[in-house]
Motif scaffolding. Structure first.
Motif, mmCIF file in Angstrom:
data_model
loop_
_atom_site.group_PDB
_atom_site.id
_atom_site.type_symbol
_atom_site.label_atom_id
_atom_site.label_comp_id
_atom_site.label_asym_id
_atom_site.label_seq_id
_atom_site.Cartn_x
_atom_site.Cartn_y
_atom_site.Cartn_z
ATOM 1 N N GLY A 218 0.885 -1.051 -0.002
ATOM 2 C CA GLY A 218 0.066 -0.063 -0.065
ATOM 3 C C GLY A 218 0.817 1.205 -0.097
ATOM 4 N N ASN A 219 2.077 1.331 0.364
ATOM 5 C CA ASN A 219 2.794 2.407 0.474
ATOM 6 C C ASN A 219 3.948 2.419 -0.847
ATOM 7 N N SER A 220 3.672 1.813 -1.737
ATOM 8 C CA SER A 220 4.574 1.685 -2.934
ATOM 9 C C SER A 220 4.982 3.174 -3.358
ATOM 10 N N ASP A 221 6.253 3.327 -3.860
ATOM 11 C CA ASP A 221 6.533 4.523 -4.556
ATOM 12 C C ASP A 221 6.296 4.419 -5.851
ATOM 13 N N TYR A 222 5.876 2.968 -6.402
ATOM 14 C CA TYR A 222 5.652 3.112 -7.976
ATOM 15 C C TYR A 222 4.118 3.290 -8.467
ATOM 16 N N SER A 223 4.161 3.774 -9.415
ATOM 17 C CA SER A 223 2.781 4.203 -10.219
ATOM 18 C C SER A 223 1.912 2.808 -10.388
ATOM 19 N N GLU A 224 0.547 3.083 -10.301
ATOM 20 C CA GLU A 224 -0.404 1.689 -10.310
ATOM 21 C C GLU A 224 -0.342 1.334 -11.603
ATOM 22 N N GLU A 225 -0.080 2.056 -12.563
ATOM 23 C CA GLU A 225 0.191 1.768 -14.136
ATOM 24 C C GLU A 225 1.410 0.745 -14.061
ATOM 25 N N THR A 226 2.426 1.009 -13.657
ATOM 26 C CA THR A 226 3.698 -0.026 -13.610
ATOM 27 C C THR A 226 3.348 -1.113 -12.786
ATOM 28 N N ARG A 227 2.858 -1.029 -11.834
ATOM 29 C CA ARG A 227 2.568 -2.430 -10.931
ATOM 30 C C ARG A 227 1.573 -3.186 -11.710
ATOM 31 N N ASN A 228 0.471 -2.590 -12.314
ATOM 32 C CA ASN A 228 -0.600 -3.701 -13.099
ATOM 33 C C ASN A 228 0.097 -4.309 -14.310
ATOM 34 N N GLN A 229 1.149 -3.454 -15.060
ATOM 35 C CA GLN A 229 1.676 -3.959 -15.963
ATOM 36 C C GLN A 229 2.728 -5.287 -15.527
ATOM 37 N N LEU A 230 3.413 -4.767 -14.486
ATOM 38 C CA LEU A 230 4.205 -5.908 -14.027
ATOM 39 C C LEU A 230 3.432 -7.096 -13.335
ATOM 40 N N LYS A 231 2.231 -6.976 -12.747
ATOM 41 C CA LYS A 231 1.326 -7.932 -12.200
ATOM 42 C C LYS A 231 1.077 -9.012 -13.537
ATOM 43 N N GLN A 232 0.691 -8.299 -14.447
ATOM 44 C CA GLN A 232 0.138 -9.105 -15.806
ATOM 45 C C GLN A 232 1.329 -10.243 -16.329
ATOM 46 N N VAL A 233 2.645 -9.929 -16.286
ATOM 47 C CA VAL A 233 3.666 -10.755 -16.663
ATOM 48 C C VAL A 233 4.176 -11.786 -15.543
ATOM 49 N N ILE A 234 3.682 -11.610 -14.313
ATOM 50 C CA ILE A 234 4.183 -12.548 -13.130
ATOM 51 C C ILE A 234 3.187 -13.149 -12.607
ATOM 52 N N LEU A 235 2.014 -12.899 -13.146
ATOM 53 C CA LEU A 235 0.757 -14.034 -12.612
ATOM 54 C C LEU A 235 1.199 -15.291 -12.876
ATOM 55 N N VAL A 236 0.986 -16.297 -12.008
ATOM 56 C CA VAL A 236 0.932 -17.680 -12.441
ATOM 57 C C VAL A 236 -0.281 -18.288 -12.934
ATOM 58 N N PRO A 237 -0.337 -18.303 -14.196
ATOM 59 C CA PRO A 237 -1.868 -18.563 -14.721
ATOM 60 C C PRO A 237 -2.477 -19.788 -14.271
ATOM 61 N N GLU A 238 -1.992 -20.892 -13.949
ATOM 62 C CA GLU A 238 -2.657 -22.225 -13.327
ATOM 63 C C GLU A 238 -2.749 -21.965 -11.920
ATOM 64 N N GLN A 239 -2.613 -20.812 -11.261
ATOM 65 C CA GLN A 239 -2.922 -20.763 -10.040
ATOM 66 C C GLN A 239 -4.010 -19.636 -10.009
ATOM 67 N N ASP A 240 -4.273 -18.857 -10.686
ATOM 68 C CA ASP A 240 -5.073 -17.891 -10.800
ATOM 69 C C ASP A 240 -6.714 -18.170 -10.833
ATOM 70 N N ARG A 241 -7.221 -18.292 -9.480
ATOM 71 C CA ARG A 241 -8.758 -18.658 -9.442
ATOM 72 C C ARG A 241 -9.454 -17.564 -8.536
ATOM 73 N N ALA A 242 -10.550 -17.677 -8.160
ATOM 74 C CA ALA A 242 -11.425 -16.948 -7.557
ATOM 75 C C ALA A 242 -10.810 -16.769 -6.060
ATOM 76 N N ALA A 243 -10.339 -17.543 -5.298
ATOM 77 C CA ALA A 243 -10.053 -17.587 -3.982
ATOM 78 C C ALA A 243 -8.642 -17.165 -3.899
ATOM 79 N N LEU A 244 -7.688 -17.443 -4.791
ATOM 80 C CA LEU A 244 -6.230 -16.960 -4.826
ATOM 81 C C LEU A 244 -5.649 -16.819 -6.238
ATOM 82 N N SER A 245 -4.923 -15.690 -6.120
ATOM 83 C CA SER A 245 -3.897 -15.541 -7.257
ATOM 84 C C SER A 245 -2.555 -15.309 -6.807
ATOM 85 N N ILE A 246 -1.617 -15.950 -7.548
ATOM 86 C CA ILE A 246 -0.274 -16.228 -7.103
ATOM 87 C C ILE A 246 0.661 -15.312 -8.203
#
Length: 308
Positions: A218-246
Motif C-alpha cells: 500500500g505504500n509503494s513509490d511506484y505508479s499503479e500503471e507500472t505495478r499492474n503491467q508488472l502483475k500481468q507478466v508475473i501472474l502464475v496462470p494455472e494458480q489464478d482462481r477466484a479464491a487465490l492469485s499467485i
C-alpha cells in the motif's frame, strides 16, 4: 528649574527599569525548552513499528522432502513473518532471474520498456535456449527468462539509476560493482552475464519478501500503471482462481554445473488479503534442486497458508 530636571531624571530612570524588565522577559521566553520536532517522533514510531513484527517458526519440512531450503511468508495484515529454516532465510545469495522483477519494474516506471512496443532484435547468436533465438518482446522475454533481452534492458537503465533504485528498495547488499558479471565463472558470454547472476549482488529470502511488499504494498513509490503491467507478466496462470492469485518469478544459479540457488519469490492475493513469500533451495546431494521445484514448493505452502 531644578525640580523639572529632578522629575525628568526620575522618569528616565523608570523608563530604563521598564525596558530592562521587558528585555529580561524576552530572554527567558526564548530559552524555554521546546518540544521535540515531529520528524524525530516519526522516526521513533517507525522503529517501534518495525520491532513490533513477530517471527513465527514453522515446520514445513514435509514440503521440502529432504531438500536443503527455506521458506518465508510475510503477512503485513497480521504483522508476522512465518519462517522455515531461519538461518538460511537470513543468508544472502545471488537473486539470479528473480531480479527480472526489479529490472522490469525500473524499466517500466522509466519508459525504457513500453509493453505495446517492446520487441528487441535478436543478434543472430545461437543460444542454448531455442526460445531466445529470435526477435522477442517483453512478455515473452519475461516468460522465457531471456537473459540477453534483460541484459540490454539493464544497460539501458544504467548504473546510476540502478544504484539509486536498489538503495530505495533496500535490495539486499545493493552491490552492482560487477556490472558486467565477470565474477560468474559459469559463463563468459557478456550477453548472458551480469551483477545479478552469481556475482556481486546478494539478497536473503527474508529480504526478498520485504522488497516485494515495498513494490506491491500500500505504500509503494511506484505508479499503479507500472505495478499492474508488472502483475500481468508475473501472474502464475494455472494458480489464478477466484479464491487465490499467485504472482512470482523463478531463478536459478549454478557453480561449476551444480545448482546452488533455486528461487521462487512473489506475492499472493486472496480474500483474506495479500502476503509476500519466498522459497529458496540450496545445494542438496542426490535430490533434484531446480527453480521449478522451488516454485512447486512455494505454491503448495502459499496455497495451504491462504486456504487451509
Amino acid at each position: 528649574m531644578k525640580k523639572k530636571t529632578k522629575y525628568f531624571k526620575v522618569i528616565c530612570l523608570l523608563f530604563v527599569c521598564i525596558l530592562a524588565c521587558m528585555i529580561t522577559g524576552c530572554a527567558n521566553h526564548s530559552t524555554e525548552e521546546k518540544p521535540p520536532a515531529e520528524s524525530g517522533n516519526s522516526v521513533e514510531s517507525e522503529n517501534e513499528i518495525s520491532a513490533d513484527i513477530e517471527t513465527v517458526e514453522a515446520d514445513w519440512s514435509e514440503y521440502f522432502n529432504g531438500r536443503n531450503g527455506t521458506a518465508v511468508i510475510y503477512d503485513p495484515s497480521n504483522r508476522r513473518y512465518t519462517v522455515y529454516n531461519q538461518k538460511l532465510a537470513e543468508t544472502r545469495s545471488s537473486p539470479c532471474s528473480t531480479f527480472k522483477i526489479i529490472s522490469s519494474l525500473i524499466a517500466l516506471e522509466n519508459g525504457i520498456i513500453l509493453p505495446e512496443d517492446s520487441t528487441r532484435t535478436w543478434s543472430g547468436e545461437r543460444f542454448w535456449n531455442e526460445d531466445w533465438n529470435k526477435d522477442i518482446d517483453f512478455r515473452e522475454a519475461f516468460r522465457t527468462s531471456c537473459v540477453w533481452y534483460f541484459r540490454q534492458v539493464i544497460d539501458d537503465i544504467g548504473k546510476d539509476r540502478m544504484q539509486k533504485e536498489l538503495e530505495k528498495l533496500q535490495y539486499g547488499n545493493c552491490d552492482i560493482s560487477d556490472w558486467e558479471g565477470s565474477l560468474n565463472t559459469n559463463n563468459n558470454n557478456r550477453a548472458l552475464t551480469g551483477f545479478w547472476i552469481e556475482s556481486s549482488l546478494r539478497i536473503s529470502p527474508k529480504e526478498q519478501t520485504e522488497v516485494m511488499e515495498r513494490i506491491f504494498g500500500g505504500n509503494s513509490d511506484y505508479s499503479e500503471e507500472t505495478r499492474n503491467q508488472l502483475k500481468q507478466v508475473i501472474l502464475v496462470p494455472e494458480q489464478d482462481r477466484a479464491a487465490l492469485s499467485i504472482y512470482g518469478k523463478t531463478g536459478m544459479g549454478k557453480n561449476n554445473g551444480v545448482v546452488v540457488d533455486a528461487w521462487f519469490t512473489g506475492f499472493a492475493e486472496s480474500t483474506e488479503g495479500t502476503i509476500y513469500f519466498c522459497v529458496r533451495l540450496g545445494e542438496t546431494e542426490e535430490l533434484e534442486v531446480s527453480s521449478t521445484v522451488a516454485k512447486e514448493i512455494a505454491i503448495e505452502i502459499v496455497s495451504d497458508y491462504c486456504i487451509p
